[in-house]
Write an enzyme that holds these catalytic residues in place. Structure first.
Site, short mmCIF file in Angstrom:
data_model
loop_
_atom_site.label_atom_id
_atom_site.label_comp_id
_atom_site.label_asym_id
_atom_site.label_seq_id
_atom_site.Cartn_x
_atom_site.Cartn_y
_atom_site.Cartn_z
N CYS A 333 0.79 -1.17 0.06
CA CYS A 333 0.14 -0.09 0.11
C CYS A 333 0.82 1.42 -0.09
CB CYS A 333 -0.89 -0.02 1.14
SG CYS A 333 -2.55 1.08 1.11
N HIS A 431 -3.32 -5.59 1.18
CA HIS A 431 -3.26 -5.98 2.53
C HIS A 431 -3.66 -7.57 2.89
CE1 HIS A 431 -2.31 -1.97 4.04
NE2 HIS A 431 -3.37 -1.47 3.37
#
Length: 489
Positions: A333, A431
């Site tokens: 991310c 994630h």
């Protein structure tokens, strides 16, 4: 509102509210009660994507797991994600409405309360019981006006409260008596009992104190819960520094995660932290990155600021040296965005508008946009065997560039991330990258660990929730607890 409600408040942050709520939820679910968790207001950088496409705190997602239900945005209608020391992104019923400083948000609380009560009413119409978690302490005098997180909420919906205190830190009787004394008369009346958490030792030595506490306050001690070693629960926010990592001759891979000030979703690394073949370390401020096999750059709520912090610590130089010596790097991310050529924030979504140079390892650039990407995903890793992977995306960045032609994962929504041409660097927005044992095995093999045997982190978390429910059954007065929940106390 049909559901029975109990609110769990704490004398301090990290008193054990989240775990006690999860424990009660699983204990009730075992009894066949349709139960849901609820936290009116949460401040955390660890968040989850819900089944209805919004964003809530990870603690409430874990509590939903304890209830054996899917998480929804109603379970945490107000989420604050700090992006500076005095400000945060405000998320209402799963969706960001903008950034506010502390004073602006304090004035906004009356508006936020409408969303809180709306979500709570919806849960009450769908479930038989709702177990509510407070935030911090109900005795914060400066925050009592327009409170929606603790007693302000309890008063608004007229629900009973139990207060949790952590005896492991000391001062438990002062914490409980002091907290109760700082409440108003009506708030004191709705406190139905105390729970003492994280006790170690002989309960006989504590008994005189318990008797004094009950006589002094007129409130029962509902239970003294033991210190449970080895619990594997997703952290609400803070990084657990006291967790004992696996040790022994079998350790074969050294993994480092640099901790930046606005690190987010560090639960991504639970599977690595608990891996029996990995020497895992979080590296904090003023620490030097040691020799390692794999460095993982984590997510961030303020990517440009965290990148500047990384450079200030000299970690960029350490990463460059690590790569020269053949080490591997993974960015997740915000960490993925840092690996590119530049990060632009023209609208000032994470601070002052501007442009920052990235680390320059992947030929791509990221522009932050107001529309946040929120989705649960599944697909395959673009590594040997293409193992299945699943997780979630929470980001405001749009990344473009030639590096994306060689993706790291193929997801149901399309390709994602990048792998460098020299195969030393991998980046992705996903994630939960390491949570699947087969995907974790493949990633560790890519990093140099052959014959990896990765733990099933989901199974470990569920086992921990079962232990919590067992603890409620054994160490709490469950008859009194059920009477409180049902409104008979």
């Amino acid at each position: 509102m049909n559901a029975k409600t109990l609110m769990v408040q704490g004398c301090t942050s990290d008193a054990g509210k989240s775990t006690v709520v999860a424990a009660i939820c699983r204990w009730l679910a075992r009894k066949g009660v349709r139960v849901a968790p609820f936290k009116p207001q949460n401040m955390a950088l660890n968040s989850a994507v819900t089944a209805d496409g919004g964003e809530i705190g990870r603690a409430q997602a874990a509590q939903a797991m304890a209830c054996r239900i899917a998480p929804t945005t109603d379970m945490n209608p107000v989420l604050l994600k700090p992006n500076t020391d005095v400000g945060a992104q405000v998320i209402i019923q799963g969706h960001a409405i903008g950034n506010m400083d502390a004073l602006d948000y304090h004035a906004y609380k009356a508006t936020a309360q409408a969303a809180v009560l709306d979500s709570f009413a919806r849960l009450c119409s769908q479930y038989e019981a709702v177990i509510v978690e407070g935030a911090g302490s109900p005795a914060e005098i400066n925050l009592r006006a327009n409170d929606i997180a603790n007693m302000g909420f309890a008063e608004a919906v007229d629900c009973p409260v139990i207060i949790v205190a952590d005896i492991d830190r000391g001062g438990v009787f002062a914490h409980l008596v002091g907290t109760l004394d700082l409440l108003s008369t009506t708030e004191q009346a709705r406190v139905k009992g105390f729970v003492i958490n994280r006790f170690r030792g002989d309960i006989a030595l504590l008994q005189s104190g318990l008797d004094w506490l009950e006589e002094r306050t007129g409130k029962p001690v509902l239970g003294v819960l033991p210190y449970l070693h080895g619990l594997q629960l997703e952290a609400e926010d803070a990084i657990a520094r006291d967790v004992v990592a696996p040790t022994g001759a079998g350790l074969r891979l050294r993994v480092i995660v640099p901790v930046t000030p606005r690190i987010s979703n560090h639960t991504d690394f639970d599977a690595l932290r608990l891996h029996p073949q990995i020497d895992f370390r979080f590296i904090g401020p003023d620490e030097t990155i040691p020799a390692a096999d794999l460095i993982v750059l984590p997510g961030s709520k303020a990517v440009r600021a965290d990148l500047a912090f990384l450079r200030l610590q000299g970690w960029d130089t350490a990463i460059a040296k690590h790569l020269r010596y053949g080490g591997k790097v993974i960015g997740i991310c915000g960490g993925f965005q840092m690996l590119g050529a530049e990060i632009a924030d023209p609208d000032g979504l994470e601070g002052a508008p501007g442009l920052a140079c990235g680390l320059g390892y992947l030929e791509m650039r990221t522009t932050l946009a107001s529309a946040k990407q929120l989705r649960n995903e599944q697909g395959q890793l673009c590594l040997g065997g293409q193992p299945s992977v699943q997780g979630y995306e929470i980001h405001a960045g749009v990344t473009t560039g030639p590096a994306l032609a060689r993706p790291a994962v193929q997801l149901s929504g399309g390709p994602d991330g990048a792998i460098s041409d020299d195969n030393q660097i991998l980046g992705t927005y996903l994630h939960g990258l390491f949570d699947s044992p087969t995907a974790c095995d493949a990633l560790l093999a890519w990093a140099g660990l052959t014959e990896a045997k990765s733990p099933d982190i989901a199974a470990l978390r569920d086992t921990s929730i079962e232990r919590l429910a067992d603890t409620i059954a054994e160490f709490m007065d469950t008859e009194k607890l059920m009477a409180i929940i049902e409104g008979r106390a």
